[in-house]
Design a protein around this motif. Structure first.
Motif: not given
Length: 224
Positions: A180, A7, A176, A138, A127, A49-50, A46
């Protein structure tokens, strides 16, 4: 071993305003908790995706700094990874301890450019599958100030074990791990914190925005 960029997070001045802003670009609340000791509301949202962690102190602090201020990574051996990184010369901010939430343990250290890095060891998984109801496909990257780009590349690549993503940008590097990525930027306009901005992939161009605490949100058409 460090295995996930979990995160990006920071303190918010007005939790309701922050939630309204992020909801407006498609984010959903996936975790909400009140920590009775420090009297802090912790909310994970969220965005596609993050995960973004919002921390709101119940009692106002006139001297507090607000905005995104750290990145959190998951590890399966907090003590060993923390000792390894401190042994490599990175600055200790908070040694391994039980999290204020009671959910596992955490520690903080500084990357070579002063960005706060949180290491987490816990069993909870906040998540959820990618959220596709909003305009964002994303969370493409978390942009971090990195005036000493070479040192940052060594830290995130060699020591955190992130995979470098090819890029033609001379003054930036992408790494990466998990879902993320971080974008390490040698030269960026001043930000309110060392977490400079979030890059969000969208299908159609749209102007950048700022959340209620001044964090810049950059919408990047088609960026993956």
């Amino acid at each position: 071993m460090i295995y996930e960029l979990n995160h990006v997070g920071g303190r918010v001045q007005d939790l309701d305003a922050s939630l309204a802003f992020y909801s407006g670009i498609g984010a959903e609340v996936v975790d909400r908790l009140f920590m009775t000791g420090p009297r802090v509301h912790r909310v994970h949202i969220q965005l596609a995706t993050g995960l973004v962690e919002l921390l709101h102190n119940e009692e106002a602090d006139p001297d507090a700094a607000y905005g995104l201020n750290h990145v959190g990574f998951m590890t399966d051996d907090l003590d060993a990874d923390y000792a390894r990184l401190i042994g490599a010369g990175y600055a200790e901010l908070s040694s391994p301890r039980v999290a204020g939430s009671g959910q596992g343990r955490l520690a903080f250290l500084s990357d070579p450019n002063g960005v706060r890095v949180e290491l987490l060891q816990r069993s909870e998984e906040f998540r959820v599958p990618p959220i596709t109801s909003g305009p964002v496909s994303r969370l493409s990257f978390i942009a971090l100030d990195a005036p000493d780009l070479d040192a940052a590349v060594e830290f995130y690549g060699d020591h955190l074990g992130m995979e470098r993503v090819p890029s033609d940008e001379a003054d930036a590097a992408y790494f990466r791990i998990g879902a993320d990525a971080v974008k390490l930027c040698k030269s960026l306009p001043p930000a309110n914190t060392l977490v400079n901005h979030l890059g969000l992939a969208v299908a159609e161009p749209r102007p950048d925005a700022h959340d209620p605490d001044g964090n810049r949100i950059a919408f990047v058409p088609g960026f993956q």
